[in-house]
Design a protein around this motif. Structure first.
Motif, PDB file in Angstrom:
ATOM      1  N   MET A 160      85.511  -1.652   7.235  1.00 26.16           N
ATOM      2  CA  MET A 160      85.907  -0.251   7.215  1.00 26.16           C
ATOM      3  C   MET A 160      85.579   0.457   8.524  1.00 26.16           C
ATOM      4  N   ALA A 161      84.375   0.190   9.039  1.00 26.13           N
ATOM      5  CA  ALA A 161      83.931   0.928  10.221  1.00 26.13           C
ATOM      6  C   ALA A 161      82.825   0.175  10.936  1.00 26.13           C
ATOM      7  N   GLY A 181      78.728   5.589  19.133  1.00 30.84           N
ATOM      8  CA  GLY A 181      80.168   5.588  18.884  1.00 30.84           C
ATOM      9  C   GLY A 181      80.476   5.075  17.497  1.00 30.84           C
ATOM     10  N   VAL A 182      81.673   5.389  17.031  1.00 30.37           N
ATOM     11  CA  VAL A 182      82.124   4.942  15.706  1.00 30.37           C
ATOM     12  C   VAL A 182      83.572   4.488  15.810  1.00 30.37           C
ATOM     13  N   VAL A 183      83.866   3.347  15.236  1.00 34.00           N
ATOM     14  CA  VAL A 183      85.249   2.893  15.103  1.00 34.00           C
ATOM     15  C   VAL A 183      85.599   2.956  13.624  1.00 34.00           C
ATOM     16  N   ASP A 184      86.560   3.793  13.291  1.00 37.38           N
ATOM     17  CA  ASP A 184      87.003   3.979  11.906  1.00 37.38           C
ATOM     18  C   ASP A 184      88.318   3.234  11.735  1.00 37.38           C
ATOM     19  N   TYR A 185      88.278   2.080  11.082  1.00 33.94           N
ATOM     20  CA  TYR A 185      89.488   1.267  10.949  1.00 33.94           C
ATOM     21  C   TYR A 185      90.453   1.833   9.920  1.00 33.94           C
ATOM     22  N   GLY A 195      71.629  -2.697  16.635  1.00 34.27           N
ATOM     23  CA  GLY A 195      72.733  -2.437  17.557  1.00 34.27           C
ATOM     24  C   GLY A 195      73.934  -1.773  16.914  1.00 34.27           C
ATOM     25  N   THR A 196      74.505  -2.405  15.898  1.00 35.14           N
ATOM     26  CA  THR A 196      75.717  -1.894  15.251  1.00 35.14           C
ATOM     27  C   THR A 196      75.624  -2.078  13.746  1.00 35.14           C
ATOM     28  N   LEU A 197      76.083  -1.063  13.019  1.00 33.95           N
ATOM     29  CA  LEU A 197      76.233  -1.180  11.573  1.00 33.95           C
ATOM     30  C   LEU A 197      77.687  -1.531  11.287  1.00 33.95           C
ATOM     31  N   HIS A 198      77.934  -2.697  10.732  1.00 36.28           N
ATOM     32  CA  HIS A 198      79.272  -3.076  10.280  1.00 36.28           C
ATOM     33  C   HIS A 198      79.360  -2.760   8.799  1.00 36.28           C
ATOM     34  N   VAL A 199      80.256  -1.848   8.439  1.00 36.77           N
ATOM     35  CA  VAL A 199      80.380  -1.419   7.042  1.00 36.77           C
ATOM     36  C   VAL A 199      81.628  -2.063   6.431  1.00 36.77           C
ATOM     37  N   TYR A 200      81.418  -2.840   5.375  1.00 34.43           N
ATOM     38  CA  TYR A 200      82.506  -3.550   4.710  1.00 34.43           C
ATOM     39  C   TYR A 200      82.699  -3.040   3.278  1.00 34.43           C
ATOM     40  N   GLU A 201      83.926  -3.204   2.802  1.00 37.08           N
ATOM     41  CA  GLU A 201      84.244  -2.937   1.398  1.00 37.08           C
ATOM     42  C   GLU A 201      84.646  -4.251   0.736  1.00 37.08           C
ATOM     43  N   ALA A 226      80.345  10.039   5.384  1.00 39.91           N
ATOM     44  CA  ALA A 226      80.358  10.299   3.950  1.00 39.91           C
ATOM     45  C   ALA A 226      81.197   9.236   3.219  1.00 39.91           C
ATOM     46  N   ARG A 227      82.339   8.904   3.783  1.00 42.80           N
ATOM     47  CA  ARG A 227      83.220   7.932   3.125  1.00 42.80           C
ATOM     48  C   ARG A 227      82.638   6.522   3.170  1.00 42.80           C
ATOM     49  N   THR A 228      82.102   6.128   4.302  1.00 40.44           N
ATOM     50  CA  THR A 228      81.618   4.757   4.425  1.00 40.44           C
ATOM     51  C   THR A 228      80.263   4.541   3.751  1.00 40.44           C
ATOM     52  N   LEU A 229      79.431   5.582   3.683  1.00 42.41           N
ATOM     53  CA  LEU A 229      78.096   5.443   3.109  1.00 42.41           C
ATOM     54  C   LEU A 229      78.007   5.989   1.682  1.00 42.41           C
ATOM     55  N   LEU A 230      79.156   6.285   1.076  1.00 44.69           N
ATOM     56  CA  LEU A 230      79.207   6.756  -0.311  1.00 44.69           C
ATOM     57  C   LEU A 230      78.380   8.019  -0.506  1.00 44.69           C
TER      58      LEU A 230
END
Length: 205
Positions: free
Chosen positions: A79-80, A177-181, A61-67, A125-129
């Protein structure tokens, strides 16, 4: 990279597929681990990102990308969020090959694509390095895997991963959709072009 609690077999297969095309990615079985547990696991492994795949009606459903933040914070910063309309696994793609041990990822947008897809490419590019690729042929020579963005029929974009051979590898992502925090932007499908709006309050997990 891991899942939310109680993942389905299809979500597990998707994670395995996506791990194969992301630079240095490792798959982690979630079990009962909390986000704090995932933070400590990320620090122990030296990970720069933690990606949690949620389940929606049995599908990814959703990829939650954390740093992972540096001490003393001891937490994961969201992050997104990358919302998926659907995916196609590599085993469901005729002629696809398997990627192994990818160490570099390029993100390529065809020249005819609009500014919206280029903005989405920057976020990915930023979130997936990954790195932005200008020329497709050069990208195949330079990167182990290239993520090619194109307009989707009902989604805002489709992301197809290609190995250096030019053959498809990994899953196909249909991004809803993408939410870029970091940038405070929400990208989603509107009537006509991709629309940008403030992400608003509340980041969830």
């Amino acid at each position: 990279m891991t899942t939310s609690h109680r993942p389905t077999q299809r979500v597990r297969s998707f994670v395995k597929d996506l791990v194969s095309v992301l630079p240095g990615a490792e798959k982690l079985t979630r079990g009962k681990a909390t986000l704090r547990d995932l933070y400590y696991e990320a620090v122990a492994r030296g990970a720069q990102r933690v990606i949690v795949v949620s389940v929606w009606k049995g599908n990814p459903g959703t990829l939650h990308v954390y740093e992972p933040l540096e001490p003393p914070s001891l937490e994961l910063r969201l992050m997104a969020r990358i919302m998926l309309e659907g995916v196609r696994l590599s085993r469901e793609t005729p002629g696809a090959q398997r990627a192994y041990g990818a160490q570099s990822l390029g993100v390529y947008v065809p020249p005819a694509a609009g500014d919206e897809l280029h903005r989405l490419a920057d976020i990915l590019a930023r979130t997936l390095l990954a790195s932005i690729a200008i020329d497709y042929g050069e990208a195949l020579d330079r990167f182990d895997v290239v993520a090619v963005l194109d307009k989707g029929r009902s989604s805002i974009a489709e992301v197809e991963f290609r190995c250096s051979t030019g053959r498809v590898c990994g899953p196909l992502l249909r991004i809803a959709g993408v939410v870029d925090y970091d940038a405070g932007l929400r990208l989603h499908k509107a009537k006509g072009p991709l629309r940008e709006a403030s992400s608003g309050a509340g980041k969830g997990s």
